[in-house]
Write a protein that holds these residues in place. Structure first.
Motif, PDB file in Angstrom:
ATOM      1  N   LYS A 104     -14.223 -35.948  11.820  1.00 36.35           N
ATOM      2  CA  LYS A 104     -13.714 -36.482  13.085  1.00 36.35           C
ATOM      3  C   LYS A 104     -14.298 -35.745  14.292  1.00 36.35           C
ATOM      4  O   LYS A 104     -14.425 -34.517  14.280  1.00 36.35           O
ATOM      5  N   GLY A 125     -18.300 -35.122  12.941  1.00 35.84           N
ATOM      6  CA  GLY A 125     -18.578 -36.561  12.929  1.00 35.84           C
ATOM      7  C   GLY A 125     -19.942 -36.812  13.537  1.00 35.84           C
ATOM      8  O   GLY A 125     -20.890 -36.072  13.288  1.00 35.84           O
TER       9      GLY A 125
ATOM     10  N   ARG B 105     -12.887 -42.508  16.124  1.00 36.18           N
ATOM     11  CA  ARG B 105     -13.473 -41.375  15.401  1.00 36.18           C
ATOM     12  C   ARG B 105     -12.987 -40.038  15.940  1.00 36.18           C
ATOM     13  O   ARG B 105     -13.355 -38.988  15.448  1.00 36.18           O
ATOM     14  N   ILE B 107     -10.613 -36.840  16.686  1.00 40.72           N
ATOM     15  CA  ILE B 107      -9.653 -36.077  15.865  1.00 40.72           C
ATOM     16  C   ILE B 107      -8.206 -36.457  16.209  1.00 40.72           C
ATOM     17  O   ILE B 107      -7.332 -36.434  15.342  1.00 40.72           O
ATOM     18  N   CYS B 131     -13.452 -35.271  21.911  1.00 37.87           N
ATOM     19  CA  CYS B 131     -14.623 -36.065  21.484  1.00 37.87           C
ATOM     20  C   CYS B 131     -15.521 -36.457  22.652  1.00 37.87           C
ATOM     21  O   CYS B 131     -16.589 -37.031  22.433  1.00 37.87           O
TER      22      CYS B 131
END
Lengths: 302, 146
Positions: A104, A125, B105, B107, B131
């Motif tokens: 992730k 990821g 995608r 976390i 992200c």
């Protein structure tokens, strides 16, 4: 204490320092064989990896330290639902530094917020993979003697390839780097990367065919183009051979061009190219171990 | 509630036309016990059209959230039927648990207890601190969570 989550966390000076140290280690590995004696690396790998995990582990062993960890989420309490935060809090009690891979995006950032020891992002990821960027930079500097004044071709999947994005951003900070971005229309680099290059007046060219520009390149960085990434079969058939590096295309390249690839390679580089002295992707793997040695020494301040 | 005038409360003015419902949802104004009026497509000298939200009795709103949604908003605090204070919004450095990251995608999509934090970058956009996905209005999966 510092973590390494994004390659841009490191200044040019810090990168130069790590690469200088790696160079010294390469020249005389014995001098560094006990630098991390008594230190423990925890490799927290929530998904499979060949090179990255083994490279970290080999690097720590060669520095005289030891290694603990897990190599899949199933082999850890993550399988019971334990959070990344709780896992790193626990591991902070056992080890001195963490290398973490997680499927992730942002998982390593979460780890860094809760860890008492330095965290290295070993891939989160499709997001960041900073030690691959350091590996690429050490490979280029070792084999070409410089990080500026070069023409670099990046070929293949430039849209989804995190290693490509990180390498472009890292090399943009050096002088006189010209880029050839070789990809199908569907897999061009994202607009934010193009915008960043325009803002810094970086010279770059976007082309579809490798054979038309390979002769211009000092470095060719290959990545894999997956069939499923194309929108239509016609384009795939028209272009697929252009993204396979073979000896015919190598014949068009400069005598001192080097070929790099983050690996794993599938079929985008013909095995016949492996014998060409310009093929450096397995040397790149070795540089990856040395740069991780230098990185861990720097982060552990030993 | 008379939408033309308030005795006590606030008027959230100069909302970009069409954005009032987003503010209503993110600030969870539906949970308030007091009167709330939404005026859509009111005439505006500056931009032709604007939205306005009037909330009676309360003056306790999170200005950071309003600045995050639209920094051009102005807030008039009404006391005794008059504008007692006029506040101009600014973009906050970060917002916590105001909107959720929509990147599947990320976390945060699997670790539910993590706070959703968006940081101001390049002076005009917000990115998830984990992200780095950019926040795009109207595409957030869920509204505000406390």
């Amino acid at each position: 204490m510092k973590h390494l989550i994004d390659p841009m966390d490191l200044s040019v000076e810090e990168i130069d320092g790590i690469l200088d140290l790696a160079k010294k280690i390469i020249a005389s590995p014995k001098d560094y064989a006990h630098k991390c004696q008594g230190k423990k690396l925890a490799t927290l790998f929530y998904e499979p990896s060949t090179r990255t995990r083994l490279s970290f582990e080999a690097a720590m062993w060669e520095l005289g330290g030891s290694v603990l960890g897990f190599s899949s989420a199933d082999a850890s309490s993550a399988a019971k639902g334990e959070s990344v935060a709780d896992t790193v809090r626990t591991v902070s009690c056992y080890a001195d530094i963490i290398a973490m891979r997680h499927p992730k995006e942002g998982a390593a950032k979460v780890a860094s917020l809760y860890s008492k020891i330095p965290v290295i992002n070993a891939g989160d990821g499709g997001h960041q993979h900073p030690t691959q960027t350091l590996t690429d930079l050490l490979t280029i500097r070792s084999l070409k003697g410089r990080l500026g004044t070069m023409t670099l071709g990046l070929c293949g999947d430039l849209k989804f390839g995190r290693t490509v994005h990180s390498l472009i951003r890292a090399l943009m900070r050096y002088e006189n780097v010209e880029f050839y971005l070789i990809s199908p229309q569907e897999l061009k680099v994202p607009e934010y990367i193009r915008e960043a290059m325009r803002q810094k007046n970086i010279v770059f060219h976007e082309v579809e065919r490798l054979e038309t520009v390979i002769g211009e390149l000092d470095i060719l960085y290959m990545t894999r183009v997956q069939r499923e990434r194309f929108f239509n079969e016609e384009d795939y058939i028209r272009l697929r051979d252009s993204y396979i590096l073979d000896m015919e295309k190598m014949a068009l390249a400069k005598k001192d061009m080097i070929v790099m690839h983050p690996l794993p390679r599938v079929n985008e580089i013909s095995v016949e190219v492996d014998k060409d002295p310009r093929a450096k992707y397995f040397d790149q793997v070795l540089y990856g171990k040395y740069v991780r040695m230098a990185l861990m020494m720097t982060m552990l301040e030993v | 509630m008379n939408v033309d005038s308030l005795e006590q409360g606030i008027v959230i003015d100069h909302i970009q036309a069409g954005k009032s419902m987003e503010i209503y949802k993110i600030m969870q104004l539906g949970k308030l016990d007091c009167s709330v009026a939404i005026i859509k497509n009111a005439k505006s000298k500056k931009s032709g059209k604007k939205d306005i939200i009037k909330i009676e009795h309360t003056t306790d709103v999170d200005f950071d959230v309003l600045g995050f949604i639209d920094p051009n908003i102005t807030v008039n605090i009404i006391r005794d039927g008059k504008i007692a204070e006029k506040k101009h919004m600014h973009m906050p450095q970060q917002v916590v648990n105001v909107v959720q990251c929509k990147n599947p995608r990320c976390i945060t999509s699997v670790e539910q207890e993590l706070p959703h934090v968006f940081k101001l970058v390049d002076g005009d956009k917000y990115r998830c601190i984990y992200c780095e996905e950019e926040y795009r209005p109207g595409k957030s999966k869920k509204g505000r969570h406390f």
